[in-house]
Design a protein around this motif. Structure first.
Motif, mmCIF file in Angstrom:
data_model
loop_
_atom_site.group_PDB
_atom_site.id
_atom_site.type_symbol
_atom_site.label_atom_id
_atom_site.label_comp_id
_atom_site.label_asym_id
_atom_site.label_seq_id
_atom_site.Cartn_x
_atom_site.Cartn_y
_atom_site.Cartn_z
ATOM 1 N N GLN A 91 5.171 -10.394 -6.274
ATOM 2 C CA GLN A 91 4.540 -9.178 -5.747
ATOM 3 C C GLN A 91 3.960 -9.493 -4.365
ATOM 4 O O GLN A 91 3.743 -10.657 -4.036
ATOM 5 N N MET A 94 10.589 -2.447 -10.578
ATOM 6 C CA MET A 94 9.995 -1.166 -10.947
ATOM 7 C C MET A 94 10.990 -0.016 -10.765
ATOM 8 O O MET A 94 10.801 1.057 -11.312
ATOM 9 N N ASP A 95 12.031 -0.261 -9.953
ATOM 10 C CA ASP A 95 13.000 0.801 -9.688
ATOM 11 C C ASP A 95 14.251 0.713 -10.549
ATOM 12 O O ASP A 95 15.121 1.570 -10.459
ATOM 13 N N SER A 118 1.151 -3.484 -14.429
ATOM 14 C CA SER A 118 1.344 -2.574 -13.302
ATOM 15 C C SER A 118 0.651 -1.248 -13.590
ATOM 16 O O SER A 118 0.103 -0.622 -12.680
ATOM 17 N N GLY A 177 -2.283 0.253 -11.388
ATOM 18 C CA GLY A 177 -2.056 1.554 -10.775
ATOM 19 C C GLY A 177 -2.996 2.634 -11.273
ATOM 20 O O GLY A 177 -3.344 3.551 -10.532
ATOM 21 N N GLY A 235 -1.427 1.332 -4.372
ATOM 22 C CA GLY A 235 -0.222 1.583 -5.157
ATOM 23 C C GLY A 235 0.657 0.353 -5.275
ATOM 24 O O GLY A 235 0.202 -0.728 -5.631
ATOM 25 N N ARG A 236 1.938 0.532 -4.938
ATOM 26 C CA ARG A 236 2.921 -0.535 -5.064
ATOM 27 C C ARG A 236 2.512 -1.833 -4.393
ATOM 28 O O ARG A 236 2.792 -2.915 -4.895
ATOM 29 N N ARG A 286 1.512 0.883 -10.464
ATOM 30 C CA ARG A 286 2.387 2.053 -10.533
ATOM 31 C C ARG A 286 1.785 3.071 -11.485
ATOM 32 O O ARG A 286 0.929 2.734 -12.316
ATOM 33 N N GLU A 287 2.271 4.262 -11.330
ATOM 34 C CA GLU A 287 1.756 5.353 -12.136
ATOM 35 C C GLU A 287 2.360 5.271 -13.538
ATOM 36 O O GLU A 287 3.501 4.848 -13.708
ATOM 37 N N VAL A 346 7.999 4.949 -17.638
ATOM 38 C CA VAL A 346 7.275 3.675 -17.718
ATOM 39 C C VAL A 346 6.866 3.421 -19.173
ATOM 40 O O VAL A 346 7.021 2.320 -19.701
#
Lengths: 351, 170, 540
Positions: free
Chosen positions: A204, C23-24, C124, C128, C138-139, C144-145, C150
């Motif tokens: 990260q 995350m994507d 995460s 987030g 954020g990222r 993350r949300e 998620v």
């Protein structure tokens, strides 16, 4: 991308220091205000975080046991497992000592390979352990070495450390071994995040930022010591440092810009510390899988938030299955007849 | 130099390319892990692949012992059969061996005019492919059989028939 | 040239995902890796939230309206209730030491099965949604949300973690993914996102006392069957008692031993042993049909359900008035007993500190819990030569021992089973050191993941273990894999059938049952499985 963003961030910090302390000439901000603020944030943040963790309950004893239990039958006592699976407070202190001082768990990465020719080869992937150790210890030495700026007279220990650290006598002034080693270690820690795909995948910005930050701090420090144009006169630096610790801050003339970059980056590191993964420094002491003795069958450890729960009692159970139990000759608390009477009584009451 | 020894001479290069191709069917992170970690026990997948690939390669130029070849093919296919690949990709190590050999030795084969030998070797690849396919199917069938057995455990059926089992909530 | 470009054919087949942020990477729920959703009935029975019919493959998981607040407030609550959770959410440096230690990653190569990433799935969300830095940056701060996708990803991967704690051994800060999974699953259960293979046994256990829903009379019948078999083999019929008030000791074992092969043979071993102890030393051990389950699928659901199921043990011990409790061979059962029971439902002041009535050994290390492991109890008997054994009856076995995750990494119960095995068989071989003891590999089916539908991930997860077994089979001719866990016995049997068909699976007490010489027994022709004993093959 994550690495590039992080690098840009650190470069921006360098530019800020150069602009602020250089072009704008607000040395007081970078030499006094920000450092004070940084120390304040670091101390308050660190304590707040530790207290926050400390306040959180420890309901169960969940040590990860990494060897034979010492709280077992005497015939199974194993001297060495005391430190990997301690049953006493003293043993647990020993375990924590090995963990914190020698990174015991990272050392576990042994690997046995059996080659087709039936011979056994022991290889190991201890690189991470070695470089992590080098990094942490050289960092510690460097921090201690820097205390010479903040003390007068300089304690003998620090002078001695200085001498040992520079005993190779290469370069003028002599190269500190710790400075060279920390760069190597940091390089390793950074490169594995670049080149090992799984490491790149899990990394990260929060992993790159501290690495870039610390690398920049080390490099700026070394520039001040060894490289012509960046060389910095230490006398005014010491004056500034002593002023800071004596709470009578002054900003002497003649401190080079490199120093302000160095000092600012370190201040940022201090401020960043309590909000980052760097808090593992404090957190490791509070890790319940490591800092609890394995004595949970011997001693009662109350759960502070234990609360009563809904249970399915034996009575519920027998009521459910009484007939079948009686039929199978299983003992019951209430014989069937009683049950029948009770039911009819209840029925009567209802009526 | 004759055909076989020309290929055998390049064994380590061929195996490396072959393993690389095959592990490239995984994500980058795991492909690299399977490829680079040499531990027999810390990386059983990669280890089993490499060892059996070497054996398949060797066996190809020996007497072609069907039984041994089955064992080696089984080693790789059994792992692939549970990793959720489509069947064709599960057994893709066979065509990948052909590709790898061609990549390393193709030019020389063409130059030396060893077309006949190459075609003969390709017959072996066909056989290998059949073997891999059969092994793959037997693995899948075993999995399904286990699942079927699991659902019809004899004891369970007996208990149910006798009305001994009750389900909570019913 | 006939095949000038062989590459063409396969060029288009690639399973390499492009280099993107994890995350994507879109979630793909693969058959063979996920377990079926929990039916509403068992959830209703134990009063868990949001019981309904749902399917993980559907887009709509039928979540409650306020699901997001439920998860986030649930997280906040647990951050204060579990220091482990709070510290583990904060201090990971992603050093990667754990990355290649998970058996599911080693077998499947799915990067999200690396413990660090499995934890990051939840971390995460913590960053987030809960931390300031994450909310603002954020990222960039790794936050993350919490979206439905998620949540689904967390569900998918938290039911691909067997809570084996192997990662925790290698983590420099002791971060334990099992602990994170336990709490993650607890959060999922706030929304009714359990799996069937866990919810059903848990509810059954609540009602009937055991996972399989065996009713009291059937439980007794099953044990009677075993007594029939034992009588046939040894000429002696054990007379176990059930729910006997005033018995001296209560015995509790996972119900898998009463129901599923090869655990049933282990159960026969217990019966033979208890009969021996009763005849020789007058030891009065009773079984309970009410507390007829040692295992605890509540442990895989929530701390509360774990406590509710576990409470039966002490309640039953109290009702029957026994002195102390003896526990059978089981993995997670023993983690619950050792690390949780006393804090949840103890201390049981109505029981006595366990003392062996035969050897006089005081089990000081169980002074508060008052429950001891049958293997340590038997090891003590063997140490004092209190059992007459004929080791040679196990001479057909070449045995290796699989350390179960929980006894090894939750108790440090390593030497006890080895001692007992060496007393009852002549051929014992260890697997490589990095695959046993505290570094043992999971069987692949722990923490309620032994369902039929997720067999593929279990086979992948079991490969590291199977591979180690293969090495001792090849070198020492090992043909039997011993263990002290009911889930092992079930999982490893299927595992061996796939990876190493010539290696069987046994509980330690099956071997004890074979070796133990009952007073007045006939000459045995077969072992407990009905197979001829060594040297008796011709008589068949």
């Amino acid at each position: 991308m994550k690495a590039i963003n992080s690098l840009i961030l650190v470069l921006a910090l360098i530019v800020i220091a150069m602009l602020g302390a250089g072009a704008l000439g607000i040395e007081y901000l970078f030499g006094v205000i920000i450092p004070y603020l940084a120390v304040f944030i670091f101390i308050v943040g660190f304590i707040t975080k530790m207290v926050g963790w400390g306040k959180s309950a420890v309901p169960f004893r969940i040590p990860t046991t990494c060897g034979q239990a010492t709280k077992s039958l005497p015939m199974f006592k194993d001297k060495w497992s005391r430190l990997d699976n301690p049953g006493t407070k003293l043993g647990t202190i020993g375990r924590m000592f090995l963990e914190v001082v020698l990174f015991r768990s990272l050392f576990r990465n042994t690997r046995v390979e059996l080659h087709p020719g039936q011979y056994i080869a022991y290889s190991s992937s201890k690189w991470l352990w070695i470089f992590a150790l080098i990094f942490h210890y050289t960092f510690l030495i460097i921090v201690i070495r820097h205390l010479r700026f903040f003390t007068e007279p300089i304690p003998g220990v620090i002078v001695f450390l200085d001498q040992v650290d520079s005993m190779l006598q290469i370069l003028v002034p002599p190269l500190f071994i710790s400075s060279a080693l920390i760069l190597v270690a940091l390089g390793y820690l950074l490169l594995r995040r670049f080149f090992v795909p799984s490491m790149r995948y899990i990394s990260q910005p929060a992993d790159y930022v501290p690495l870039f930050l610390i690398i920049s701090i080390v490099v700026s420090g070394m520039l001040m010591r060894y490289v012509g144009p960046f060389k910095t006169d230490l006398m005014p630096v010491k004056e500034l440092a002593m002023g800071l610790v004596q709470f009578s801050p002054t900003v002497p003339e003649g401190i080079g810009l490199t120093f302000y970059v160095h000092f600012f980056l370190f201040s940022v590191l201090l401020m960043y510390f309590p909000f980052s993964k760097l808090m593992h420094m404090g957190g490791v002491f509070l890790s319940p899988t490591r800092n609890l003795p394995n004595d949970s069958r011997e001693k009662h450890h109350p759960n502070p938030w234990n609360y009563p729960v809904k249970l399915h009692t034996y009575e519920d159970y027998e009521n459910d299955f009484r007939e079948k139990m009686v039929e199978a000759d299983l003992p019951v608390e209430k014989p069937l007849e009683e049950m029948a009477e009770e039911t009819s009584e209840n029925d009567e009451k209802k009526e | 130099m004759n055909f076989n020894s020309m290929i055998k001479k390049n064994k380590s290069r061929i195996i490396n390319i072959w393993l690389k191709k095959f592990t490239d069917t995984y994500s980058e992170q795991s492909g690299k892990f399977f490829r680079d970690n040499q531990g027999q026990f810390s990386n059983p997948v990669g280890y089993t692949f490499r060892v059996n690939m070497e054996k398949i390669f060797d066996e190809l130029f020996l007497e072609n012992d069907q039984e041994k070849m089955s064992e080696y093919v089984d080693g790789i296919t059994r792992i692939r059969a549970v990793q959720g690949f489509p069947p064709s990709v599960s057994v893709s190590f066979v065509p990948m061996l052909r590709e790898s050999i061609w990549e390393v030795c193709g030019r020389e084969i063409a130059r030396e005019g060893m077309h006949q030998e190459w075609l003969e070797l390709n017959v072996k690849f066909e056989e290998l492919m059949q073997l891999a396919f059969d092994t793959y199917m037997s693995c899948r069938e075993l999995l399904w059989k286990q699942r079927a057995d699991f659902l019809h455990t004899r004891t369970h059926k007996l208990l149910e028939r006798a009305g001994f089992i009750t389900r909570a909530g019913k | 040239m006939a095949i000038s470009k062989p590459d063409v054919l396969y060029r288009n087949i690639s399973h390499k995902p492009p280099e993107t942020n994890w995350m994507d990477v879109p979630l793909e729920i693969k058959p063979g890796r996920y377990c079926y959703a929990a039916d509403p009935e068992p959830l209703e029975y134990v009063g868990m939230p949001n019981p309904r019919k749902w399917n993980p493959l559907d887009d709509d998981w039928k979540l409650p309206e306020n699901w997001k607040e439920t998860v986030i407030s649930g997280m906040k609550e647990r951050l204060e209730k579990f220091r482990s959770f709070k510290v583990f959410m904060d201090i990971c440096v992603r050093c990667g030491a754990c990355a290649d230690k998970c058996h599911y990653f080693i077998g499947s190569g799915d990067p999200k099965n690396m413990p660090v990433l499995r934890a990051e799935l939840l971390r995460s969300v913590y960053r987030g949604e809960i931390t300031k830095a994450g909310q603002i940056l954020g990222r960039f701060a790794g936050g993350r949300e919490l979206t439905e996708n998620v949540l689904k990803e967390i569900w998918y991967y938290y039911y691909q973690c067997s809570e084996c704690r192997r990662c925790s051994v290698f983590c420099p800060y002791g971060i334990d993914q099992a602990e994170i999974t336990i709490i993650g699953r607890e959060l999922l259960n706030l929304l009714g996102l359990n799996i069937d293979w866990i919810a059903k046994p848990a509810a059954n256990c609540y009602r009937t006392g055991n996972h399989l829903g065996i009713q009291p009379h059937a439980f007794k019948d099953m044990i009677d069957f075993f007594c029939d078999d034992i009588e046939e083999i040894t000429g002696i019929r054990p007379e176990p008692t059930f729910n006997k008030k005033g018995a001296d000791y209560l015995f509790i074992t996972p119900s898998g031993d009463v129901f599923a092969d090869p655990g049933t043979y282990t159960c026969m071993g217990y019966l033979i042993l208890f009969h021996y102890l009763k005849e020789e030393y007058g030891m009065d051990i009773t079984w309970s049909t009410y507390a007829s389950e040692g295992g605890n699928f509540g442990f895989f659901t929530s701390h509360e359900l774990m406590k509710r199921l576990n409470a039966k043990m002490y309640m039953e011990a109290k009702r029957l008035g026994v002195k102390w409790i003896l526990g059978g061979e089981c993995g997670h059962m023993w983690r619950v007993l050792h690390q949780y029971m006393d804090s949840m439902n103890g201390p049981p002041d109505f029981l006595e500190v366990p003392v062996s009535p035969i050897t006089g050994t005081r089990f000081q290390h169980a002074a508060s819990t008052k429950m001891i492991h049958i293997v340590e109890f038997v090891a003590d008997l063997m140490k004092h030569n209190k059992l007459r054994l004929d080791k040679s009856r196990n001479d057909n076995l070449r045995v290796t021992f699989h350390d179960s995750c929980n006894p090894s990494r939750g108790l440090g119960f390593l030497e006890e089973p080895r001692y007992v095995i060496n007393k009852v068989c002549n051929n014992f071989f260890e697997m490589p050191l990095e695959t046993i003891r505290e570094q043992t590999f999971c069987c692949g089916g722990g923490s309620g993941l032994n369902a039929g539908e997720n067999e593929e991930i279990r086979m992948m997860g079991g490969l590291p273990r199977a591979n180690a077994v293969k090495s001792v089979r090849d070198r020492h001719g090992v043909n039997m894999l011993a263990n002290i866990c009911a889930i092992d016995r079930a999982t490893l049997s299927a595992m061996m059938a796939y990876w190493q068909p010539d290696v069987g699976v046994t509980g330690v007490h099956e071997m004890v049952g074979n070796a133990l010489i009952l007073p007045g027994e006939q000459e045995r022709e077969t072992d407990l499985r009905g197979e001829p004993l060594p040297g008796k093959e011709e008589d068949e």
